[in-house]
Design an enzyme around this catalytic site. Sequence first.
Site, PDB file in Angstrom:
ATOM      1  N   ARG A 220      32.169  52.838  51.474  1.00 24.87           N
ATOM      2  CA  ARG A 220      31.479  53.374  50.299  1.00 24.87           C
ATOM      3  C   ARG A 220      32.112  52.846  49.008  1.00 24.87           C
ATOM      4  O   ARG A 220      31.423  52.572  48.033  1.00 24.87           O
ATOM      5  CB  ARG A 220      31.505  54.904  50.333  1.00 24.87           C
ATOM      6  CG  ARG A 220      30.600  55.499  51.402  1.00 24.87           C
ATOM      7  CD  ARG A 220      30.505  57.007  51.286  1.00 24.87           C
ATOM      8  NE  ARG A 220      29.567  57.535  52.269  1.00 24.87           N
ATOM      9  CZ  ARG A 220      29.891  57.932  53.483  1.00 24.87           C
ATOM     10  NH1 ARG A 220      31.150  57.861  53.870  1.00 24.87           N
ATOM     11  NH2 ARG A 220      28.978  58.389  54.310  1.00 24.87           N
TER      12      ARG A 220
ATOM     13  N   THR B 159      45.065  62.322  64.892  1.00 25.06           N
ATOM     14  CA  THR B 159      43.677  62.007  64.582  1.00 25.06           C
ATOM     15  C   THR B 159      43.493  61.940  63.069  1.00 25.06           C
ATOM     16  O   THR B 159      44.380  62.294  62.295  1.00 25.06           O
ATOM     17  CB  THR B 159      42.722  63.058  65.172  1.00 25.06           C
ATOM     18  OG1 THR B 159      43.027  64.349  64.615  1.00 25.06           O
ATOM     19  CG2 THR B 159      42.876  63.144  66.690  1.00 25.06           C
TER      20      THR B 159
ATOM     21  N   LYS C 167      46.470  59.633  60.244  1.00 19.45           N
ATOM     22  CA  LYS C 167      47.082  58.499  60.935  1.00 19.45           C
ATOM     23  C   LYS C 167      47.989  57.681  60.019  1.00 19.45           C
ATOM     24  O   LYS C 167      49.032  57.190  60.448  1.00 19.45           O
ATOM     25  CB  LYS C 167      45.986  57.617  61.545  1.00 19.45           C
ATOM     26  CG  LYS C 167      45.163  58.351  62.599  1.00 19.45           C
ATOM     27  CD  LYS C 167      44.129  57.465  63.245  1.00 19.45           C
ATOM     28  CE  LYS C 167      43.368  58.252  64.304  1.00 19.45           C
ATOM     29  NZ  LYS C 167      42.451  57.409  65.090  1.00 19.45           N
TER      30      LYS C 167
ATOM     31  N   GLY D 132      33.936  51.764  57.400  1.00 18.87           N
ATOM     32  CA  GLY D 132      35.054  52.637  57.080  1.00 18.87           C
ATOM     33  C   GLY D 132      36.291  51.836  56.705  1.00 18.87           C
ATOM     34  O   GLY D 132      36.387  50.632  56.971  1.00 18.87           O
ATOM     35  N   ALA D 133      37.251  52.513  56.081  1.00 17.26           N
ATOM     36  CA  ALA D 133      38.501  51.854  55.688  1.00 17.26           C
ATOM     37  C   ALA D 133      39.683  52.803  55.813  1.00 17.26           C
ATOM     38  O   ALA D 133      40.720  52.585  55.192  1.00 17.26           O
ATOM     39  CB  ALA D 133      38.393  51.327  54.255  1.00 17.26           C
TER      40      ALA D 133
ATOM     41  N   ASP E 163      44.045  52.509  68.820  1.00 15.60           N
ATOM     42  CA  ASP E 163      42.637  52.629  68.420  1.00 15.60           C
ATOM     43  C   ASP E 163      41.887  51.321  68.623  1.00 15.60           C
ATOM     44  O   ASP E 163      40.807  51.285  69.228  1.00 15.60           O
ATOM     45  CB  ASP E 163      42.528  53.043  66.947  1.00 15.60           C
ATOM     46  CG  ASP E 163      42.727  54.535  66.737  1.00 15.60           C
ATOM     47  OD1 ASP E 163      42.393  55.312  67.642  1.00 15.60           O
ATOM     48  OD2 ASP E 163      43.217  54.912  65.659  1.00 15.60           O
TER      49      ASP E 163
END
Length: 208
Positions: free
Chosen positions: A146, A38, A42, A118-119, A89
Site C-alpha cells: 500500500r 507470528t 517477527k 506486503g512488506a 517462512d
Amino acid sequence: KGVFLPVDIPLERADDLVALLDVAFAAGAKHFRVLTITNPYKIKALDYFRDQAEKFPDRVAISSDAGRIGATNQILVGPDNVFHVINSDGQGMSNAIETHLAEIGLGNIKDKEIGVIGAGGAARGIAYELIKRTSIGRGRVALFNRTAGKAIELARELAEFFPKARVGAHALDDLVRVATDQDVLVSSITEGDPLFDYRVYGLLSSDT
C-alpha cells in the site's frame, strides 16, 4: 509430553513481547523447546535476539538468512540452552509453490514471474527466499505494498544479497495493471484479501 501454549499480545501492549521473551530466555531449555512468532512481531522478535546476542553471544545463534531478512518466525532452543533464531517462512512458501508447479506441469519456480503482496515480517521472509530462487534462473519477483516506498526499500534491500536477481516494486494500486503478468501471486497481508479488494481474481487465468 510437550505443550503448545499460544499467547495473544494486543498491539497496544506490544512491549509485553519483550517481557515474555525475557521469561523464555531466562528459563531456557528447561521449559522451552520452540518459540513460534507470528505477525506483527517477527521483526521485533529478531531485534530482541540481536540485542541478546550482543550480551550473551554463547546463548544466541542467528541464522544468516534470518539476519538478512530482518525477521524471525521460529526460535529453537537446543539442549545446550542456545537459542537458534531462524526464518522458515520463505522456505515453506517457496517449497509449496514448487510442489504445486510440478504437480500441474508448469515448470520451475526459478523461471517464474512472482508477485508478493506486503512488506511486513512475513513478506520479508517470503520475498527473500523467492528472490534467492529466481536469481539462478530467468524469473522475477515484484513486491506490492500500500505504501510504495516500503516496497521499494525492501526490494532494494533484498536485491543486494543476490546481484543477479530481477526485483521490482509497485504500489498496491498497480496490482490490477500488472497482475496478469505474474505466474504466481502470494499475499502476505494478514487482514483482508487484496486480490479480492482490487478485483484481481477475475483477471487471472486458472493456471495463476
